[in-house]
Motif scaffolding. Structure first.
Motif, short mmCIF file in Angstrom:
data_model
loop_
_atom_site.label_atom_id
_atom_site.label_comp_id
_atom_site.label_asym_id
_atom_site.label_seq_id
_atom_site.Cartn_x
_atom_site.Cartn_y
_atom_site.Cartn_z
N VAL A 102 53.27 -44.72 -72.70
CA VAL A 102 53.34 -44.01 -71.44
C VAL A 102 52.11 -44.34 -70.62
N LYS A 103 52.32 -44.68 -69.34
CA LYS A 103 51.20 -44.97 -68.44
C LYS A 103 51.34 -44.11 -67.20
N PHE A 104 50.27 -43.35 -66.91
CA PHE A 104 50.24 -42.54 -65.70
C PHE A 104 49.22 -43.12 -64.74
N GLY A 105 49.53 -43.06 -63.47
CA GLY A 105 48.63 -43.54 -62.44
C GLY A 105 47.59 -42.50 -62.06
N PRO A 129 44.70 -40.95 -66.31
CA PRO A 129 43.48 -40.97 -65.51
C PRO A 129 42.43 -40.05 -66.14
N LEU A 130 41.21 -40.43 -65.98
CA LEU A 130 40.09 -39.68 -66.52
C LEU A 130 39.64 -38.66 -65.49
N HIS A 166 46.45 -44.83 -79.65
CA HIS A 166 45.65 -45.32 -78.53
C HIS A 166 45.77 -44.36 -77.35
N VAL A 167 44.64 -43.88 -76.88
CA VAL A 167 44.59 -43.10 -75.65
C VAL A 167 43.66 -43.86 -74.72
N ASP A 168 44.23 -44.47 -73.69
CA ASP A 168 43.45 -45.24 -72.73
C ASP A 168 43.11 -44.33 -71.56
N ALA A 183 38.31 -32.68 -73.77
CA ALA A 183 39.52 -31.93 -73.48
C ALA A 183 40.71 -32.40 -74.32
N LEU A 184 40.69 -33.63 -74.76
CA LEU A 184 41.79 -34.13 -75.57
C LEU A 184 41.78 -33.57 -76.99
N GLN A 185 40.74 -32.87 -77.36
CA GLN A 185 40.64 -32.26 -78.68
C GLN A 185 40.70 -33.31 -79.79
#
Length: 81
Positions: free
Chosen positions: A4-7, A30-31, A50-52, A64-66
């Motif tokens: 999954v890719k979010f802009g 997005p960060l 993988h969390v990009d 925040a991603l725990q």
């Protein structure tokens, strides 16, 4: 669903968004501060490897991603230096 890719226009991911998505392996988000709203967003995503994180302040979003296990490993590495 494996990738999954979010802009950059994504503002937040709500609780349970990817709950029990066992085939999810990679997500690009997005960060941004406040992107992750609940601890259970990735619960049951056993294959998520993988969390990009793209743009923004990394430390706030990673926290925040725990990703406690990741943080613990990194702290051990830093302590060993």
């Amino acid at each position: 669903l494996t990738d999954v890719k979010f802009g950059s226009k994504l503002e937040r991911i709500e609780g349970g968004a990817f709950l029990d998505c066992p085939f999810l392996e990679r997500i690009t988000i997005p960060l941004k501060d406040g992107m992750i709203t609940h601890d259970n967003i990735f619960a049951g995503c056993d294959n998520l490897k993988h969390v990009d994180l793209v743009q923004g302040e990394p430390l706030l979003t990673i926290a925040a991603l725990q990703l406690e296990e990741w943080r613990n490993d990194m702290n051990e590495e830093i302590d060993s230096i």
